[in-house]
Design an enzyme around this catalytic site. Structure first.
Site, PDB file in Angstrom:
ATOM      1  N   LYS A   1     -13.174  -4.518  10.370  1.00  0.00           N
ATOM      2  CA  LYS A   1     -13.822  -3.560   9.454  1.00  0.00           C
ATOM      3  C   LYS A   1     -15.270  -3.316   9.862  1.00  0.00           C
ATOM      4  O   LYS A   1     -15.769  -2.182   9.825  1.00  0.00           O
ATOM      5  CB  LYS A   1     -13.746  -4.087   8.022  1.00  0.00           C
ATOM      6  CG  LYS A   1     -12.307  -4.191   7.504  1.00  0.00           C
ATOM      7  CD  LYS A   1     -12.225  -5.035   6.243  1.00  0.00           C
ATOM      8  CE  LYS A   1     -10.794  -5.189   5.748  1.00  0.00           C
ATOM      9  NZ  LYS A   1     -10.637  -6.211   4.712  1.00  0.00           N
TER      10      LYS A   1
ATOM     11  N   VAL B   1     -11.207   0.192   5.658  1.00  0.00           N
ATOM     12  CA  VAL B   1     -12.411  -0.620   5.410  1.00  0.00           C
ATOM     13  C   VAL B   1     -12.673  -0.726   3.914  1.00  0.00           C
ATOM     14  O   VAL B   1     -12.835   0.288   3.228  1.00  0.00           O
ATOM     15  CB  VAL B   1     -13.648  -0.007   6.107  1.00  0.00           C
ATOM     16  CG1 VAL B   1     -14.885  -0.860   5.851  1.00  0.00           C
ATOM     17  CG2 VAL B   1     -13.407   0.152   7.603  1.00  0.00           C
TER      18      VAL B   1
ATOM     19  N   ALA C   1       9.729   5.803   5.520  1.00  0.00           N
ATOM     20  CA  ALA C   1      10.472   4.856   6.362  1.00  0.00           C
ATOM     21  C   ALA C   1      10.071   3.434   6.002  1.00  0.00           C
ATOM     22  O   ALA C   1       8.923   3.185   5.633  1.00  0.00           O
ATOM     23  CB  ALA C   1      10.160   5.117   7.835  1.00  0.00           C
TER      24      ALA C   1
ATOM     25  N   VAL D   1       0.835  -1.215   0.000  1.00  0.00           N
ATOM     26  CA  VAL D   1       0.000   0.000   0.000  1.00  0.00           C
ATOM     27  C   VAL D   1       0.866   1.260   0.000  1.00  0.00           C
ATOM     28  O   VAL D   1       0.547   2.252  -0.672  1.00  0.00           O
ATOM     29  CB  VAL D   1      -0.981  -0.008   1.204  1.00  0.00           C
ATOM     30  CG1 VAL D   1      -1.859   1.230   1.187  1.00  0.00           C
ATOM     31  CG2 VAL D   1      -1.839  -1.270   1.179  1.00  0.00           C
TER      32      VAL D   1
HETATM   33  N1  HSE Z   1      -6.741  -9.326   3.661  1.00  0.00           N
HETATM   34  C1  HSE Z   1      -7.676  -8.316   3.311  1.00  0.00           C
HETATM   35  C2  HSE Z   1      -8.685  -8.914   2.337  1.00  0.00           C
HETATM   36  C3  HSE Z   1      -6.935  -7.152   2.686  1.00  0.00           C
HETATM   37  O1  HSE Z   1      -8.474 -10.026   1.847  1.00  0.00           O
HETATM   38  O2  HSE Z   1      -9.712  -8.301   2.088  1.00  0.00           O
HETATM   39  C4  HSE Z   1      -7.689  -5.862   2.730  1.00  0.00           C
HETATM   40  O3  HSE Z   1      -8.016  -5.454   4.016  1.00  0.00           O
END
Ligand code: HSE
Length: 436
Positions: A205, A132, A43, A14
């Protein structure tokens, strides 16, 4: 006007996506934000192997503390993950008066109450859209777009890995473990994939969405969490024969007794739009009293998709830099002093209908015993499907759909059914939702 200086903590999937998207769309972003935005520092644990982004012009360090203490940095983007060092760094950044953007769902779900209080005290913002459903702007939609509504319930496919596994099991009759390995290779799965398949990631989430929907403090510890690892090919097939699909849903509903907060495999009618959200895609269905049902669909993970949400948060903060902190959009949609302590319902108090799959001996009276137990627990049967045994005198799968019943009655019934001599194995129970 001087550019806004951003420091990124973590240059993984990300983090690299954030650098790439910000650089690629810089002109458009500047037109939107009204100011230049520049990632000046980043970093990471190590720079031994090349990153998936161009780091030219970015001062790199292996010590993230350097960045959260740097007076030139206005926005810290935390993309490390986890709740250890990430929490420390975010608290340090807030204490130093910096705004924070994070994609860290565990951090917000478990420590959000503490972090938001600190941010408010310091007059800064923590933005967490990317926490989320990856690139889907569901936080903004619920917090701002649906602000006129009383939200009644929400239900979402909020873990791409789990959805990918269930889709492949249904469409290609693939094996659970084999699909999980592929999801890991594609970079969707969490570092610990049990977070995906056991529903912990989805519960993080869901906890965040429920707080925003109902104006309650974050309460991850009260979420009911059940994974998909016990779902078999057999159940996927029977659900389909009965006109349903099995999806791993996060569901939160406001009832007169309290708020439901639950993640579990769920049978939903196959004609629902959300039942057709397949592969790694995510979707969230939100029912508002004024707007009715609204559905949000998109990529729930991945480098650029998640970066889309991170960069949108950075832009939001830049636009609000000069506004009075009291007049900014509240972190959890409701003013902090207006959050209410509506109880979270224990799972045993939740009312829902059920799919039951029972393996029994093929002999007279078995069905009568099962239906008697269900009737004693005031459970009404909606449909029954009995399959022929594969061999004479073999085991017969009996599939039942029930009407709505309080979970504690179903727990009692299942216990009694499992105690019958003619019943083999444990009873498979999958909750059902019409989402109508
Ligand atoms: N491991 C999570 C998924 C990544 O498969 O949706 C995103 O939060």
């Amino acid at each position: 006007m001087q550019s806004v200086k951003v420091g990124v903590l973590g240059l993984g999937t990300v983090g690299s996506g954030t650098v790439n998207v910000l650089r690629r769309n810089l002109k458009e972003i500047t037109r939107r934000a009204g100011r230049d935005i520049e990632i000046t520092r980043a970093a990471d644990r190590s720079f031994d192997s090349p990153k998936e982004c161009d780091t030219n012009g970015i001062a790199l360090t292996t010590d993230a503390h350097d960045i959260v203490c740097d007076p030139s940095i206005q926005i810290v983007v935390e993309l490390i993950g986890g709740t250890g060092i990430a929490r420390e760094l975010v608290l340090e950044a807030l204490a130093n008066g910096k705004h924070v953007v994070t994609a860290n769902k565990a951090l917000i779900a478990m420590h959000g109450n503490e972090l938001f209080a600190k941010a408010q005290e310091k007059g800064v913002t923590i933005a967490f859209e990317a926490a989320v459903a990856g690139g889907i702007p569901i936080i903004k939609a619920m917090r701002e777009g649906l602000a006129a509504n009383t939200i009644e319930w929400l239900a979402g496919i909020i873990n791409g890995t789990g959805n990918f596994i269930l889709t492949e099991m249904r469409d290609k009759a693939r094996d659970f473990a084999d699909v999980l390995t592929e999801a890991q290779a594609l970079g969707y799965a969490e570092a610990d994939p049990t977070f995906d398949v056991e529903g912990i990631d989805a519960a993080h989430k869901l906890t965040i969405m429920a707080s925003i929907a109902f104006g309650i403090p974050l309460q991850f510890d009260k979420a009911y969490t059940e994974g998909i690892s016990k779902i078999s090919q057999e159940d996927v097939k029977y659900a389909s024969e009965l006109g349903y699909r099995i999806k791993h849903l996060g569901i939160s509903k406001k009832t007169e007794q309290g708020i439901e907060l639950r993640v579990h495999p769920t049978l939903i009618p196959h004609r629902r739009l959300i039942a057709n959200v397949d592969g790694v895609m995510n979707a969230v269905l939100v029912q508002g009293d004024a707007v009715g049902p609204t559905l949000y669909y998109g990529a729930g993970a991945g480098s650029d998709a998640t970066a889309s949400a991170v960069v949108a948060d950075i832009i939001d903060i830049v636009r609000a830099l000069t506004t009075d902190p009291e007049n900014r959009v509240p972190h959890l949609a409701f003013q902090p002093d207006a959050l209410v302590d509506t109880p979270i319902l224990d799972m045993s108090e939740v009312v829902t209908s059920y799919y039951l799959r029972i393996h029994t001996e093929d002999k007279p009276g078995v069905l009568a015993d099962i239906t008697r137990i269900l009737s004693e627990q005031e459970i009404s049967i909606e449909a029954i499907l009995q399959k022929e045994p594969e061999e004479q005198g073999g085991i017969v799968p009996v599939i039942m759909l029930t009407q709505q019943v309080i979970e504690k009655n179903m727990n009692a019934a299942i216990k009694q059914i499992e105690a019958l001599q003619s019943v083999q194995d444990s009873v498979m129970r999958i909750r059902m939702e019409s989402l109508g």
